[in-house]
Write a protein that holds these residues in place. Structure first.
Motif, mmCIF file in Angstrom:
data_model
loop_
_atom_site.group_PDB
_atom_site.id
_atom_site.type_symbol
_atom_site.label_atom_id
_atom_site.label_comp_id
_atom_site.label_asym_id
_atom_site.label_seq_id
_atom_site.Cartn_x
_atom_site.Cartn_y
_atom_site.Cartn_z
ATOM 1 N N UNK A 144 -6.105 3.709 -3.223
ATOM 2 C CA UNK A 144 -7.329 3.872 -3.095
ATOM 3 C C UNK A 144 -7.984 2.694 -3.518
ATOM 4 N N UNK A 145 -9.167 2.411 -3.080
ATOM 5 C CA UNK A 145 -9.829 1.206 -3.157
ATOM 6 C C UNK A 145 -10.508 1.166 -4.548
ATOM 7 N N UNK A 146 -11.047 2.138 -5.177
ATOM 8 C CA UNK A 146 -11.561 2.312 -6.464
ATOM 9 C C UNK A 146 -10.439 1.941 -7.616
ATOM 10 N N UNK A 147 -9.120 2.088 -7.475
ATOM 11 C CA UNK A 147 -7.948 1.606 -8.305
ATOM 12 C C UNK A 147 -7.746 0.558 -8.387
ATOM 13 N N UNK A 148 -8.377 -0.265 -7.764
ATOM 14 C CA UNK A 148 -8.073 -1.834 -8.061
ATOM 15 C C UNK A 148 -9.458 -2.670 -8.234
ATOM 16 N N UNK A 149 -10.573 -1.979 -8.078
ATOM 17 C CA UNK A 149 -11.783 -2.460 -8.430
ATOM 18 C C UNK A 149 -12.038 -3.008 -9.490
ATOM 19 N N UNK A 150 -13.094 -4.115 -9.712
ATOM 20 C CA UNK A 150 -13.329 -4.587 -11.045
ATOM 21 C C UNK A 150 -13.893 -3.834 -12.067
ATOM 22 N N UNK A 151 -14.307 -2.808 -11.601
ATOM 23 C CA UNK A 151 -14.877 -1.947 -12.677
ATOM 24 C C UNK A 151 -13.876 -0.910 -13.225
ATOM 25 N N UNK A 182 -5.827 -8.469 -5.719
ATOM 26 C CA UNK A 182 -5.772 -7.624 -7.020
ATOM 27 C C UNK A 182 -5.438 -8.331 -8.276
ATOM 28 N N UNK A 183 -4.522 -9.211 -8.033
ATOM 29 C CA UNK A 183 -3.997 -9.894 -9.135
ATOM 30 C C UNK A 183 -5.346 -10.812 -9.699
ATOM 31 N N UNK A 184 -5.892 -11.718 -8.557
ATOM 32 C CA UNK A 184 -7.222 -12.166 -8.914
ATOM 33 C C UNK A 184 -8.209 -11.411 -9.773
ATOM 34 N N UNK A 185 -8.294 -10.296 -9.301
ATOM 35 C CA UNK A 185 -9.445 -9.147 -9.999
ATOM 36 C C UNK A 185 -8.821 -8.931 -11.392
ATOM 37 N N UNK A 186 -7.602 -8.456 -11.513
ATOM 38 C CA UNK A 186 -6.997 -8.173 -12.730
ATOM 39 C C UNK A 186 -7.364 -9.022 -13.840
ATOM 40 N N UNK A 187 -6.999 -10.335 -13.534
ATOM 41 C CA UNK A 187 -6.762 -11.408 -14.426
ATOM 42 C C UNK A 187 -8.263 -11.771 -15.150
ATOM 43 N N UNK A 188 -9.435 -11.441 -14.356
ATOM 44 C CA UNK A 188 -10.618 -11.683 -14.980
ATOM 45 C C UNK A 188 -10.758 -10.734 -16.269
ATOM 46 N N UNK A 189 -10.125 -9.625 -16.373
ATOM 47 C CA UNK A 189 -10.276 -8.819 -17.642
ATOM 48 C C UNK A 189 -8.846 -8.820 -18.503
ATOM 49 N N UNK A 190 -7.914 -9.014 -17.698
ATOM 50 C CA UNK A 190 -6.516 -8.874 -18.436
ATOM 51 C C UNK A 190 -5.736 -10.385 -18.129
ATOM 52 N N UNK A 191 -5.990 -11.435 -18.576
ATOM 53 C CA UNK A 191 -5.839 -12.533 -18.188
ATOM 54 C C UNK A 191 -4.284 -12.993 -18.007
ATOM 55 N N UNK A 192 -3.379 -12.317 -18.933
ATOM 56 C CA UNK A 192 -1.868 -12.594 -18.704
ATOM 57 C C UNK A 192 -1.295 -11.584 -17.630
ATOM 58 N N UNK A 193 -0.965 -12.425 -16.556
ATOM 59 C CA UNK A 193 -0.503 -11.381 -15.473
ATOM 60 C C UNK A 193 0.919 -11.936 -14.911
ATOM 61 N N UNK A 194 1.897 -10.868 -14.297
ATOM 62 C CA UNK A 194 3.077 -11.233 -13.741
ATOM 63 C C UNK A 194 3.347 -10.320 -12.459
ATOM 64 N N UNK A 195 4.063 -10.713 -11.703
ATOM 65 C CA UNK A 195 4.443 -9.757 -10.695
ATOM 66 C C UNK A 195 6.095 -9.374 -10.390
ATOM 67 N N UNK A 196 6.331 -8.315 -10.356
ATOM 68 C CA UNK A 196 7.698 -7.937 -9.968
ATOM 69 C C UNK A 196 7.948 -7.154 -8.828
#
Length: 272
Positions: A144-151, A182-196
């Protein structure tokens, strides 16, 4: 092979010859549970979610899950980290009722299922209340769209304890442009990211699932690398420069978010 059904075939539980149960929703397999051995994980993305949790410090963890299905990951957490308090946000009450009846949870568990959607549920959670926050929810085969939103990401950052870890199970086409956004969105609030993900998915050979790992604090990369190397499936980890190349040019999502791409027809790979 036997089946239990509920409603108009919205949810079906299917047993295999080994006693495992696959939860189907709207005709698509959503999760697999091995009732007599909750540490046995069949779906690749669940193995990858568990891999990250294994890399965290030992002991009980406060885990919040968005998306319940067969409660596979909560059962695994309970088995591997006994006493962990867990909250599951799952709006489909008929699904939860069927799973509880046909695949009972272990005695003395600390898994609490709340019948609310992810965005509503996370807004009701307290600050600094979760060590791990897992988003693994699909509607008609799509995130669902809202589960990857900036908010939504902002809410997760609020709910996580200092140093807590957020995880998303995402499905995408070869090229992974949705995952990149989604990664670009997530790291605005949680800056340390990785992908598996499996090597096939990371190399763009097929439509498939990948797990986003994010935190406000540096991730335990050395331990994650070791767990990825030990994985049962051919698994890869994107971090650093490789991850930057994937995210390059990706536009962060707004407060409305965006649905994941529709899954391909059964048996199709969408390889490029």
């Amino acid at each position: 092979m036997s089946e239990a059904r509920v409603g108009d075939d919205h949810v079906t539980l299917e047993w295999d010859e080994r006693g495992g149960v696959t939860v189907h929703m709207d005709g698509s397999p959503q999760s697999h549970v091995q009732p007599d051995d909750p540490t046995l994980l069949v779906f690749e993305y669940v193995q990858h979610l568990a891999l990250v949790i294994t890399a965290l410090p030992p002991g009980p963890l406060g885990v919040t899950h968005v998306g319940g299905a067969g409660l596979t990951l909560p059962r695994w957490v309970e088995a591997t980290r006994p006493g962990s308090p867990q909250i599951v946000l799952e709006p489909d009450e008929s699904l939860t009722a069927l799973v509880r009846k046909e695949i009972p949870l272990p005695r003395r568990h600390r898994i609490r299922v709340r019948p609310v959607d992810g965005l509503t549920g996370v807004r009701a959670l307290g600050d600094d209340s979760a060590d791990v926050f897992v988003t693994d929810a699909y509607a008609e085969g799509r995130v669902p769209a809202e589960l990857v939103s900036a908010a939504y990401v902002l809410e997760i950052a609020r709910v996580l304890k200092p140093g807590g870890t957020a995880l998303w199970n995402l499905a995408d086409e070869p090229g992974m442009r949705y995952v990149a956004r989604v990664l670009a969105t997530v790291r605005q609030s949680l800056p340390h990211v990785a992908l598996i993900a499996t090597h096939e998915v990371l190399k763009g050979k097929r439509f498939g699932n990948s797990v986003v790992v994010a935190s406000a604090a540096p991730l335990p990369m050395e331990v994650l690398r070791r767990e990825v190397a030990r994985a049962n499936l051919p698994t890869g980890l994107r971090e650093g420069a490789a991850l930057e190349r994937l995210i390059a040019g990706a536009k962060p999502l707004d407060d409305k978010g965006m649905q994941s791409p529709p899954p391909p027809p059964a048996g199709a790979w969408r390889a490029r």
